[in-house]
Design a protein around this motif. Structure first.
Motif, PDB file in Angstrom:
ATOM      1  N   ASP A 224     116.656 -35.398  73.775  1.00 34.26           N
ATOM      2  CA  ASP A 224     116.743 -36.792  74.210  1.00 34.26           C
ATOM      3  C   ASP A 224     115.480 -37.241  74.935  1.00 34.26           C
ATOM      4  O   ASP A 224     115.138 -38.430  74.922  1.00 34.26           O
ATOM      5  CB  ASP A 224     117.978 -36.986  75.098  1.00 34.26           C
ATOM      6  N   ILE A 225     114.758 -36.321  75.581  1.00 36.25           N
ATOM      7  CA  ILE A 225     113.454 -36.674  76.168  1.00 36.25           C
ATOM      8  C   ILE A 225     112.476 -37.011  75.045  1.00 36.25           C
ATOM      9  O   ILE A 225     111.741 -38.008  75.113  1.00 36.25           O
ATOM     10  CB  ILE A 225     112.926 -35.525  77.041  1.00 36.25           C
ATOM     11  N   TYR A 226     112.453 -36.183  73.986  1.00 34.65           N
ATOM     12  CA  TYR A 226     111.601 -36.462  72.825  1.00 34.65           C
ATOM     13  C   TYR A 226     111.945 -37.832  72.232  1.00 34.65           C
ATOM     14  O   TYR A 226     111.056 -38.641  71.927  1.00 34.65           O
ATOM     15  CB  TYR A 226     111.791 -35.389  71.753  1.00 34.65           C
ATOM     16  N   ARG A 227     113.209 -38.078  72.031  1.00 33.13           N
ATOM     17  CA  ARG A 227     113.643 -39.340  71.421  1.00 33.13           C
ATOM     18  C   ARG A 227     113.244 -40.525  72.297  1.00 33.13           C
ATOM     19  O   ARG A 227     112.780 -41.556  71.782  1.00 33.13           O
ATOM     20  CB  ARG A 227     115.151 -39.330  71.220  1.00 33.13           C
ATOM     21  N   ALA A 228     113.410 -40.400  73.605  1.00 36.56           N
ATOM     22  CA  ALA A 228     113.061 -41.498  74.508  1.00 36.56           C
ATOM     23  C   ALA A 228     111.562 -41.795  74.449  1.00 36.56           C
ATOM     24  O   ALA A 228     111.149 -42.961  74.443  1.00 36.56           O
ATOM     25  CB  ALA A 228     113.483 -41.151  75.929  1.00 36.56           C
ATOM     26  N   LEU A 229     110.718 -40.754  74.404  1.00 44.85           N
ATOM     27  CA  LEU A 229     109.270 -40.959  74.294  1.00 44.85           C
ATOM     28  C   LEU A 229     108.916 -41.677  72.994  1.00 44.85           C
ATOM     29  O   LEU A 229     108.079 -42.599  72.979  1.00 44.85           O
ATOM     30  CB  LEU A 229     108.552 -39.609  74.367  1.00 44.85           C
TER      31      LEU A 229
END
Length: 651
Positions: A224-229
């Motif tokens: 989810d950190i990857y997706r948010a970036l």
């Protein structure tokens, strides 16, 4: 691909990329209700939460730096899920986040947690709440206030006693309170939303974490950190990931520690100790978004500390047997994870990574996708690791293979203006015009030659501009023709696809007609079966009525027999009483007889003794004298014998 020098930096157009980054918001502070909930919780329940969330709950004590997160966004390469800087790449790894949170133990042996569809009723069941009278859900979301009112404050136990499934048992409520807090914490701090609501799917994730010890939520957090970036890189204005962890991870790579990395798994709380390490960076780090942008543009691999001194893994996961990357299951979708791009962060020598397109593994998921989950779990299950024995000696600076540098600088910048574009020439023309104005001032001061030279330069520049414009128009025309050809090809393909779809629809229509006919036959058969069933039901009803009549007759007969038996029992009881009376009378008579017998025995014994005495007294007398006494005694014997006879019951 054209080879480039290893020391060549990315083109200057990257500066323009960061001049106007997308604006967005982050979760910049812990909600007061959540913090009050945590502070009010019993220490035992905090310990139980630690078993599932590790040190992650300590991020509530900090606030992220919005400027740093905003400045990092333009450097994110969403095609490979890495940050690309001047001469190196960097990305959050599972081992690094596992060291921060304490959730990285035995990571390879654990299974990925995947989200599941959770209905409103299922959520209430998992939260041990009886369905409320008012609707409390909105598109699968619930508010923090809803959970806090029932489990956050102590009054929730008494205020909502009838709406909670705890049997009015306080320890049970405390246990349910712990589960509700984990849902609230994950929904507000780890998987935040712009509207500050909480996804009810998190209750299913918490249930899996508590039941299956071999599961891990760490890959879901990183996904989810990857997706948010990526979303913010594309223009989204809210960061739907754990921004606090992202900030801590990046700043730790700027901290020049004084200790050798020993790669031992200590699992100490490095979230709480993070501010102490950052004291050395106070005053050295930029302030504001623009300052951070310029700092990051100049950042090189020599400025990075590649391995944390507390790097927690004796072995690291680098790739899978099936793919040179992993697919992480996030709450909102699937994201590729490529440790081979950042081997220096894992204590390894950075070699040329295996190139493979990962964009086909980026899947947005609104609910659940079992097939893709299975694929992601399969790739994860084939993970390969490298032990600490294979790690390099220089764990601070790291080691790099020259082929990697060639490969890195051959990569296209994240955002590049087309070479020879009209924009480039117009900028040059404007620059020459400024120089001409300056030259005219000098011409007025006897520098006429400079104006002539600049005029010639301007003329040449305009001619060059005209040539470039012509070339540019030709390129545009060529591109348009190519686009038209591709468009025509696409139209033909679409026509072919339409024919295939039409054929499939006709086939489906025929199958539908067949199924409809079969359904009508089935319906007729069911109607016949229903009629037969109704006939059997009528027959059973008649039989039941007849059976009831027979039962009534038998019952009346049984009642008569019961009355007769009752009379016989009464007669037997009377006869028994008479026999009892007779037995009592007989026993009394026998008792009297016994007493009379005893008395008779005494009298006989007495008479015998008297006779013996008389006999003894008259034994030596003459017969004449004896005869006299006998005649005198004879009248008394009948009386004595009669008395004995009477005592024996004689009449």
């Amino acid at each position: 691909m054209k080879s480039m020098r290893c020391d060549k930096r990315p083109r200057d157009e990257a500066v323009e990329m960061v001049n106007d980054p997308p604006k967005f918001m982050i979760t910049d502070k812990t909600p007061p209700l959540l913090m009050a909930w945590w502070n009010d919780m019993h220490e035992f329940r905090r310990t139980e939460i630690f078993k599932h969330l590790g040190f992650l709950t300590d991020i509530m004590r900090f606030s992220p730096d919005r400027d740093l997160i905003e400045a990092l966004i333009p450097f994110w390469d969403s095609t490979s899920n890495v940050f690309r800087f001047s001469n190196f790449e960097l990305t959050p790894t599972l081992e690094e986040l596992g060291g921060f949170t304490g959730l990285g133990k035995d990571l390879r042996s654990k299974t990925l947690i995947a989200p599941r569809n959770v209905s409103g009723n299922k959520f209430l069941e998992q939260m041990h709440i009886i369905y409320p009278h008012k609707e409390c859900f909105d598109n699968g979301l619930v508010s923090l206030e809803f959970l806090y009112s029932r489990y956050g404050k102590k009054e929730g136990f008494s205020d909502y006693g009838k709406q909670l499934k705890n049997g009015q048992h306080l320890p049970t409520w405390e246990k349910h309170r712990q589960e509700a807090f984990m849902v609230a914490f994950l929904g507000t701090m780890v998987f935040p939303r712009r509207d500050k609501k909480i996804s009810i799917r998190l209750s299913g994730i918490v249930a899996v974490m508590m039941k299956k010890k071999k599961s891990t939520i760490l890959p879901m957090m990183l996904a989810d950190i990857y997706r948010a970036l990526t979303k913010c890189r594309e223009g989204e204005d809210f960061f739907e990931g754990c921004s606090i962890l992202l900030q801590m991870w990046f700043l730790e790579h700027l901290y020049r520690h004084r200790f050798a990395t020993d790669f031992k798994s200590e699992w100490t709380n490095y979230i709480l100790s993070h501010p102490d390490r950052m004291k050395e960076l106070v005053g050295k780090l930029p302030k504001g978004v623009k300052a951070w942008r310029h700092y990051l543009l100049k950042l090189t691999a020599f400025d990075i500390t590649w391995n944390y001194h507390w790097f927690p893994a004796s072995e690291v996961i680098v790739m899978s047997s099936y793919r040179p990357f992993f697919v992480l299951t996030g709450l909102r979708g699937f994201q590729p994870y490529i440790p081979l791009r950042v081997l220096r962060q894992l204590g390894q020598k950075q070699i040329l990574p295996r190139a493979e397109d990962t964009q086909s593994f980026v899947w947005e998921v609104l609910s659940e996708d079992r097939d893709r989950e299975s694929e992601a779990q399969k790739i994860w299950g084939g993970s390969r690791t490298l032990s600490s024995k294979a790690m390099v000696d220089d764990r601070v600076e790291g080691e790099v293979d020259p082929s990697y540098l060639h490969w890195f600088f051959d990569q296209a910048p994240l955002k590049v203006m087309p070479e020879g574009s009209a924009r480039e020439l117009r900028d040059r023309e404007e620059e020459i015009e400024v120089k001409i104005k300056q030259a005219r001032l000098k011409v007025e001061r006897n520098y006429r030659s400079t104006l002539d030279i600049l005029s010639n330069d301007l003329k040449n520049a305009r001619e060059e501009l005209a040539q470039r414009d012509a070339i540019f128009k030709e390129r545009v025309t060529l591109i348009q023709k190519r686009a038209e050809k591709e468009h025509q090809s696409t139209i033909r393909t679409l026509h072919e696809d339409l024919g295939i779809v039409t054929g499939a629809m006709e086939q489906q229509e025929e199958e539908y007609k067949k199924e409809k006919t079969l359904l009508m036959h089935t319906q007729a058969r069911l109607q016949n079966q229903l009629k037969a069933s109704m006939g059997r039901e009528t027959d059973i009803a008649k039989r039941f009525t007849s059976y009831q009549t027979e039962v009534a007759i038998e019952r009346n007969q049984w009642m008569g027999e019961r009355e007769e038996l009752h009379n016989q029992i009464e007669e037997l009881q009377a006869h028994e009483e008479e026999l009892t009376h007779r037995v009592d009378t007989t026993q009394e008579w026998l008792q009297n007889c016994h007493e009379n017998m005893e008395e008779a025995k005494g009298q006989v014994l007495q008479l015998t003794e008297s006779l013996i005495d008389v006999y003894g007294g008259y034994l030596h007398r003459s017969d004449e004298s004896l005869g006299r006494h006998a005649r005198a005694l004879a009248p008394h014997l009948p009386k004595a014998l009669y008395k004995v006879y009477s005592s024996l019951g004689g009449n």
